[in-house]
Motif scaffolding. Structure first.
Motif, short mmCIF file in Angstrom:
data_model
loop_
_atom_site.label_atom_id
_atom_site.label_comp_id
_atom_site.label_asym_id
_atom_site.label_seq_id
_atom_site.Cartn_x
_atom_site.Cartn_y
_atom_site.Cartn_z
N UNK A 143 0.97 -1.06 0.04
CA UNK A 143 -0.03 -0.08 0.05
C UNK A 143 0.81 1.22 -0.12
N UNK A 144 1.89 1.47 0.89
CA UNK A 144 2.78 2.47 0.88
C UNK A 144 3.97 2.22 0.42
N UNK A 145 3.90 2.41 -1.02
CA UNK A 145 5.18 2.31 -2.02
C UNK A 145 6.20 3.42 -1.60
N UNK A 146 5.67 4.45 -1.11
CA UNK A 146 6.50 5.80 -0.82
C UNK A 146 7.49 5.83 0.26
N UNK A 150 15.15 3.11 4.23
CA UNK A 150 15.45 2.35 5.48
C UNK A 150 14.13 1.68 6.09
N UNK A 151 12.96 2.26 6.01
CA UNK A 151 12.04 1.79 6.64
C UNK A 151 11.72 0.54 5.76
N UNK A 158 12.23 -7.85 9.16
CA UNK A 158 11.37 -8.31 10.22
C UNK A 158 10.58 -9.50 9.73
N UNK A 159 10.09 -9.17 8.44
CA UNK A 159 9.16 -10.04 7.66
C UNK A 159 9.88 -11.45 7.47
N UNK A 200 8.16 -1.06 12.92
CA UNK A 200 7.07 -2.32 13.19
C UNK A 200 5.93 -1.89 13.94
N UNK A 201 5.93 -1.36 15.23
CA UNK A 201 4.75 -0.74 15.66
C UNK A 201 3.77 -0.06 14.93
N UNK A 202 4.42 1.05 14.27
CA UNK A 202 3.67 1.95 13.43
C UNK A 202 2.99 1.16 12.39
#
Length: 418
Positions: A143-146, A150-151, A158-159, A200-202
């Motif tokens: 969804x958030x390709x932008x 680093x994110x 983590x995945x 991760x939490x976000x």
């Protein structure tokens, strides 16, 4: 004298004493089982004393229905298990909830609880209870390709980690602290771990608003505990600045690279003299430029405290920054019509080939702000160029290394503005 026996119609003669005694002896051939009794009596109409027939539906030789939604399954060796299957239809799509138990009582309890959850939360919400951390991350990345580079890297790590296999509904305070401990054991810095867990939490908070079942309160509580216990730490203030020699080497390498299509020399030099971040440089627009006042509107500037909030700021331009802008062709909406990630990749490629360590593109902004202080400019003047609203944020730039302008007569200024 022998006794007379009166025989009634339809009756049978009484057996002799010897025959009666013989019939009382146990004999495998003569003892009837419950099953045989049931089979015989079931054929006699009107016999109310017979055992009720087993009306439970038999699907095959190994399973039968115990009650609605519960199936008894006979495995190898005659072992019994009980499978609960609840099917619901939503918008023409079948959604199934299935679980198998070794005890019938547990199967009934689970069935009752699941039906209550469906009634309270709805079918779709309950159906997401099997989603994993990896599922939530996949949805966020799609969804958030932008998201920043680093994110994205942190979420992908983590995945792929064992932690990504955890079911969202089973996450607890200890789940997050265990992940932090595992990352620290791999010799990651506390501030690095803090960055991973924050994104991760976000992401899980984002997922909780989109029908993913996430115990977000427990995860936020875990973060608070880790900050309080100093398991996590804030990033240390960075004071890395490029030397003139390092900049000359990088710019020489760019100039000698004939395959470099992005005007990297202009962008690097502009970053220093405009005090702008790379993402901001690539968003600058011709319509927001005021040449007479030597200022420009910088859109979506990062808020110093609220991470998600963006603001628009009108910032002053140095003479060097203005000259570079006016040297750019006015072909479209943006002054530097390039993708920030592509520019960053080109910067890192040239830097790494020269073995220049620990120098980031963002350090060019630090260099530009520090330069203004070294030239003796007051904080209010610097803030108009840097875009800082809070004067306190500028204190770390005031520890100047020298006085004067070390970029005076630097040849790359004229080259970038040509």
């Amino acid at each position: 004298m022998s006794a007379k026996i009166i025989a009634f119609p339809g009756s049978h003669p009484a057996p002799s004493l010897d025959a009666s005694a013989k019939s009382l002896r146990p004999n495998a051939d003569s003892v009837a089982t419950d099953e045989s009794i049931t089979d015989k009596t079931s054929k006699t109409p009107g016999n109310r004393s017979q055992k009720p027939a087993d009306r439970r539906r038999k699907t095959d030789g190994k399973s039968r229905s115990i009650e609605p939604n519960i199936q008894e399954i006979r495995g190898k060796g005659g072992k019994l298990t009980y499978r609960v299957q609840i099917r619901k239809f939503v918008s023409g799509k079948s959604i199934s909830f299935t679980k198998t138990f070794s005890k019938l009582t547990n199967a009934k309890k689970w069935k009752k609880r699941k039906l209550a959850e469906i009634e309270i939360d709805g079918v779709e919400a309950v159906s997401r209870s099997g989603d994993t951390v990896a599922d939530a991350i996949t949805a966020r990345l799609a969804t958030h390709k932008s998201l920043g580079r680093s994110a994205k890297q942190q979420l992908k790590w983590i995945k792929g980690h064992e932690f990504g296999k955890n079911k969202l509904t089973e996450l607890t305070l200890n789940s997050l602290t265990d992940l932090a401990d595992a990352m620290l054991a791999e010799e990651r810095l506390p501030q690095t771990v803090a960055g991973y867990l924050t994104i991760l939490v976000n992401t899980l908070h984002w997922a909780s608003k989109r029908q993913f079942s996430v115990p977000i309160a427990a995860l936020k509580e875990a973060m608070e505990h880790m900050w309080e216990d100093e398991i996590l730490a804030r990033s240390e203030e960075r004071d890395r600045r490029p030397t003139i020699d390092e900049l000359n080497r990088i710019l020489d390498a760019v100039a000698n690279n004939k395959r470099q299509k992005i005007p990297l020399i202009k962008i690097i030099v502009f970053a220093i003299f405009s005090c702008r971040r790379l993402s901001e440089i690539c968003r600058l627009r011709w319509d927001d430029l005021n040449v007479a006042k030597k200022e420009i509107l910088v859109r979506d500037v990062k808020h110093p405290k609220k991470r998600k909030k963006k603001v628009d700021l009108r910032c002053h331009l140095t003479d060097e920054a203005m000259a570079i802008i006016l040297s750019m062709p006015r072909d479209g909406e943006f002054i530097f019509p390039f993708v920030a990630t592509s520019v960053g990749t080109a910067w890192r490629r040239h830097r790494d080939r020269l073995n220049i360590e620990d120098l980031r593109f963002h350090d060019l902004r630090h260099e530009g702000i520090s330069r203004l202080f070294e030239m003796g400019m007051p904080a209010a003047f610097v803030a108009k160029h840097s875009g800082h609203k809070n004067g306190g944020c500028l204190f770390r730039y005031e520890h100047v290394e020298q006085e004067g302008d070390k970029f005076e007569r630097w040849p790359w200024i004229l080259r970038a503005a040509s």
